[in-house]
Design an enzyme around this catalytic site. Structure first.
Site, PDB file in Angstrom:
ATOM      1  N   HIS A 642       0.964  -1.112   0.372  1.00 34.76           N
ATOM      2  CA  HIS A 642      -0.042   0.210   0.146  1.00 34.76           C
ATOM      3  C   HIS A 642       0.726   1.225   0.083  1.00 34.76           C
ATOM      4  CE1 HIS A 642       0.126  -0.108   4.372  1.00 34.76           C
ATOM      5  NE2 HIS A 642       0.459   1.389   3.730  1.00 34.76           N
ATOM      6  N   ASP A 690      -0.576  -7.307   1.051  1.00 34.11           N
ATOM      7  CA  ASP A 690       0.013  -5.794   1.439  1.00 34.11           C
ATOM      8  C   ASP A 690       1.630  -6.098   1.762  1.00 34.11           C
ATOM      9  OD1 ASP A 690       0.941  -2.893   1.417  1.00 34.11           O
ATOM     10  OD2 ASP A 690      -0.753  -3.154   3.655  1.00 34.11           O
ATOM     11  N   GLY A 784       2.987   5.943   9.082  1.00 40.51           N
ATOM     12  CA  GLY A 784       4.224   6.135   8.651  1.00 40.51           C
ATOM     13  C   GLY A 784       5.119   5.484   8.909  1.00 40.51           C
ATOM     14  N   SER A 786       4.220   2.518   8.209  1.00 42.34           N
ATOM     15  CA  SER A 786       4.186   1.245   7.109  1.00 42.34           C
ATOM     16  C   SER A 786       4.922   0.362   6.895  1.00 42.34           C
ATOM     17  CB  SER A 786       3.004   1.961   6.457  1.00 42.34           C
ATOM     18  OG  SER A 786       1.692   1.376   6.986  1.00 42.34           O
ATOM     19  N   GLY A 787       5.023  -0.553   6.192  1.00 46.99           N
ATOM     20  CA  GLY A 787       5.841  -1.444   5.128  1.00 46.99           C
ATOM     21  C   GLY A 787       7.044  -1.443   6.141  1.00 46.99           C
TER      22      GLY A 787
HETATM   23  N1  ARG Z   1      -1.474   1.975   7.396  1.00 45.21           N
HETATM   24  C1  ARG Z   1      -0.380   2.572   8.123  1.00 45.21           C
HETATM   25  C2  ARG Z   1       0.619   3.639   7.647  1.00 45.21           C
HETATM   26  O1  ARG Z   1       0.551   3.270   5.879  1.00 45.21           O
HETATM   27  C3  ARG Z   1      -0.240   1.741   9.166  1.00 45.21           C
HETATM   28  C4  ARG Z   1      -0.887   1.704  10.525  1.00 45.21           C
HETATM   29  C5  ARG Z   1      -0.786   0.143  11.469  1.00 45.21           C
HETATM   30  N2  ARG Z   1      -1.854   0.870  12.025  1.00 45.21           N
HETATM   31  C6  ARG Z   1      -1.805   0.231  13.781  1.00 45.21           C
HETATM   32  N3  ARG Z   1      -2.387   0.346  14.614  1.00 45.21           N
HETATM   33  N4  ARG Z   1      -0.912  -1.034  14.140  1.00 45.21           N
HETATM   34  O2  ARG Z   1       2.155   4.038   8.023  1.00 45.21           O
END
Ligand code: ARG
Length: 838
Positions: A642, A690, A784, A786-787
């Site tokens: 994503h 993902d 932030g 993510s990944g």
């Molecule tokens: N989708 C989020 C990103 O783009 C990460 C979210 C993770 N959230 C969580 N509650 N662990 O950075």
């Protein structure tokens, strides 16, 4: 006073006269023609000049100064004039830019003649002139008449619907400020609005200045100037090929051993046919289509809205694709190096995808239905109908798909196929396992429509009849995927249903160590002593049959020990389990410590230490921290799909990877990105699959090994449980409401949460997801992060494994809503397939 001054001035009139003849003469001319007052003024002027001269004579320096001022003024004036001229003739022209459009429409009631295929034939020229004239007069009388420059007819083709299909370029010259007035929609609306439709006949053909044009066929797209100049008449590298006879394949090979090649091949076939292109092999440098690419269009001009498929990676297994009409354009962009394309194309008669299938009563597969032109990729538009006839009302049809799944349509559009089954609408999706769709009706009608903007994968399904009152055979369990699995497989800890529906609502398997029934496979050789006798952890390196719970050695043999990889012991006979283990072992002086938490960050995290997470990467988009990633090798990183899947985010040139970094801005190495490999089944709706690989342009230098190090990839069989130490790290927000990102890398300890518990929180958690957190929610990842990695240590002092990739969650740090991660162990084969030599 005045007179006196005049008199005194007059005395020196003569001596000044010689020196300054021109000026005096000039003034006197005026004086002669005007009246006495001017005469006076003249004298006063001359007087002042003389006085000034006297001063000048007295002071030669001042004289020089005046000269300098004069020269400066003259130079200044010249520069201003030159600049204005330059601006008028060059810069102003520059700020006018050419806007290019590629378009097409169908001219009805005109018979196509073969000469139209040759742009130099007199027939083509006269037809082209006629159409050009029509288009020009349409735009010359429109609101954009002053910006319109010209139309070039590039091709005439014979259309499957009859008449002639016209492909043309339009060029507008637009001052920058007026660019919006020649938008794609505006230009196309002008053309459409100029078609006069007759109210009597209901056809879509109207008249465009006397030319019978099908209004539904009008399509206009903004195009690139470079595409125009390289496909336009006279271009060096445009080939036209024609397939007149169906099913005869015509070879198509392109070789380039020199740099910078932009070539086009225009394919046409007989009307009523479509074109199948087969790419047998293609050798290029993969770069996400930035440098090398083959773009296949469903038209004869490179129109953005008509892209059928793009090939941006080398192809070794053949792929084929089908056009929706009798034209196709291949656009090759090849950079320096040895680039080879091998393939062929052929005309195919259009398929009538309409079938009536009578099923026999007996069990077992009765036949196969396939997507149109199987195994070619799906065309951009298609429609198929299958009418099934069952011998009895107690039977229904079961469709077993290989890698495809039907789901009830919700409010959103279908992206990968649109299905109408007995008047109910479903959307199709690609997945990596098989599913069974059952239709409990005697004579169901199944309609499929392609719904993707570009070519999708093909699919097939075997059909059979089934007993509507008892879908699965005796002794079987019906999974939500429609599969039937033996009852004894329920709650065995293995995902037999492919969606874990056989592992839902299972109590924790009992640890029965004595007795006759065997110990649950989850407890056997999992690295923990579950039976007091220790019998669950003996003979773990003995070879056994391969299954999801065994470890597979390099030579193909399987052993019971689940976590054999890189644990410091040689478990496999071929010792492959300890090969390639330079990973997950931070060498920095300080290891993860439980030292006093100084600041509460990430969500509920603390500052990480230098060298503690050497595989942590910060991915910057357009100069801003956007996502995290983990180092897998000197060239490859792993991150979340994503982060890169939206069009804007997919361009590798916009990204930089910061490696070996603790504080933002102090990376030991900043790397450019060559390309992203986003998982082909990534589903942006539910975040399934993902995962994405990131390839760096250049390997990071091995001299940085102290600061940058890969994390170990788990084995597919590897299990991580509550007992493991797992940490999530990143530079993401520290709370849901946070507005400022931390500078120092944050870490938070979280524990793995069982799948069934996580499903209780979220419902839709696929087998490719894994949850981790703490019950209070206080420790979590956030936007932030993510990944980035969820790193778990195999055992105290052992190596660190990449167990998860930060993916999603409901808010951040909310109680009972743990973080959801991509389950990396499920993707080891996928990763290895894309990274050779890892
Ligand atoms: N989708 C989020 C990103 O783009 C990460 C979210 C993770 N959230 C969580 N509650 N662990 O950075």
């Amino acid at each position: 006073m005045e007179t006196a001054r005049e008199e005194s001035a007059r005395g020196s009139d003569d001596d000044a006269a010689q020196e300054d003849t021109t000026s005096v003469a000039d003034v006197s001319v005026e004086v002669a023609t005007v009246d006495a007052t001017l005469n006076k003024l003249c004298r006063r002027y001359n007087g002042r000049r003389r006085r000034a001269k006297k001063i000048k004579k007295k002071n030669p320096i001042l004289d020089l100064q005046n000269l300098a001022i004069l020269i400066t003024v003259v130079v200044f004036v010249i520069v201003v004039i030159m600049w204005s001229l330059l601006w008028v003739f060059i810069f102003r022209r520059e700020s006018n830019s050419g806007v290019y459009f590629a378009g097409m429409f169908r001219v009805a009631n005109v018979e196509f003649i073969p000469e139209y295929r040759h742009a130099d034939s007199s027939e083509f020229v006269s037809m082209a002139n006629r159409i050009q004239h029509v288009i020009t007069s349409v735009y010359r009388t429109s609101s954009v008449s002053r910006l319109y420059k010209q139309t070039v007819i590039s091709d005439l083709s014979n259309n499957n619907q009859g008449g002639v299909l016209v492909h043309f370029w339009m060029i507008f010259v637009v001052p920058h400020l007026k660019t919006p007035s020649v938008c794609e929609d505006c230009v196309s609306a002008i053309l459409k609005d100029s078609v006069h439709m007759s109210l009597q006949n209901r056809s879509s053909v109207g008249f465009l200045q006397g030319l019978p044009v099908d209004i539904d066929s009008i399509l206009v797209n903004v195009a690139l100037r470079s595409d125009y100049s390289s496909t336009a008449v006279g271009s060096q590298c445009v080939d036209k090929l024609y397939a007149g006879v169906p099913d005869v394949s015509i070879p198509l090979n392109v070789f380039s051993s020199w740099g910078g090649l932009s070539c086009y091949i225009k394919l046409t076939s007989a009307p009523g046919s479509v074109i199948r292109l087969t790419v047998k092999s293609f050798r290029i440098d993969p770069s996400d289509c930035v440098y090398d690419a083959l773009t296949v269009y469903d038209s004869l001009l490179p129109m953005r809205g008509m892209i059928l498929y793009r090939v941006c990676e080398s192809v070794s297994a053949p792929i084929s694709l089908v056009s929706t009409s009798n034209v196709m354009l291949l656009s090759f962009r090849l950079t320096q190096g040895n680039k080879i394309f091998r393939g062929h194309f052929q005309a195919l008669m259009e398929e009538q995808c309409m079938n009536t299938i009578a099923l026999p009563a007996g069990p077992g597969d009765a036949g196969v239905i396939t997507s149109p032109f199987f195994p070619s990729l799906l065309p951009r538009q298609c429609s198929c109908t299958w009418m099934f006839q069952m011998p009895s009302g107690a039977l229904g049809v079961a469709l077993r798909f290989q890698n495809y799944m039907l789901k009830l349509k919700d409010l959103q559009n279908c992206e990968h196929g649109w299905w109408k089954i007995n008047e109910i609408i479903y959307c199709g999706n690609y997945i990596d396992y098989s599913t069974v769709f059952r239709i409990p009706a005697q004579n169901p009608e199944v309609v499929f429509r392609c719904s993707s903007r570009s070519a999708d994968q093909s699919f097939n399904a075997t059909y059979s009849s089934y007993n509507t009152s008892q879908p699965c055979p005796e002794g079987h369990f019906l999974c939500s995927t429609g599969l039937c699995v033996e009852k004894f497989r329920r709650c065995d800890g293995l995902d037999d249903c492919q969606d874990e529906s056989d592992e839902m609502f299972c109590s924790k398997p009992p640890k029965i160590c004595g007795g006759l029934s065997p110990l649950h496979p989850l407890y056997i050789c999992n690295g923990e002593t579950d039976c007091s006798s220790g019998k669950d952890e003996i003979n773990c390196t003995q070879e056994t049959s391969c299954s999801g719970v065994s470890y597979q050695c390099g030579n193909g043999a399987c052993i019971l020990k689940k976590n054999a990889k890189c644990d410091g012991l040689h478990d496999c006979y071929d010792r492959s389990d300890e090969k390639d283990c330079a990973c997950g072992n931070p060498t920095a002086s300080k290891r993860v410590s439980d030292s006093a938490a100084t600041q509460q960050r990430i969500v509920g995290g603390i500052n990480a230490m230098e060298g503690e997470w050497p595989w942590q990467v910060s991915m910057h988009f357009s100069g801003q921290m956007y996502c995290g990633a983990s180092v897998l090798s000197d060239e490859w990183l792993l991150s979340a799909a994503h982060c890169f899947s939206k069009e804007r985010l997919a361009d590798p040139r916009m990204w930089m990877a910061h490696l070996g970094m603790l504080n933002q801005g102090s990376a030991k190495h900043v790397a450019e990105i060559r390309r992203f490999v986003v998982h082909e089944y990534y589903n942006a709706r539910n975040f399934d699959y993902d995962i994405a690989l990131v390839q760096l342009k250049k390997a990071w230098p091995s001299s940085l090994e102290k600061y940058i190090q890969p994390i170990c990839l788990p084995a597919p069989s590897q299990t991580f449980t509550e007992g493991h130490r797992c940490w999530v790290t990143g530079w993401g927000y520290r709370s849901e409401q946070d507005k400022i990102l931390p500078t120092v890398l944050q870490k938070a300890e979280v524990s793995i949460i069982s799948q069934s518990e996580c499903k209780r929180s979220y419902g839709a958690v696929s087998p490719r997801m894994l949850c981790a957190g703490v019950p209070s929610g206080e420790q979590d990842a956030c936007r932030g992060d993510s990944g980035g990695p969820l790193s778990c240590q195999a055992h105290s002092g052992g190596r660190w494994f990449l167990t998860g990739v930060v993916s999603w969650g409901s808010g951040c740090g909310r109680p009972n809503f743990p973080g959801v991660y991509t389950r990396v162990a499920k993707f080891v084969d996928w990763i290895q397939r894309h990274i050779q030599n890892l």
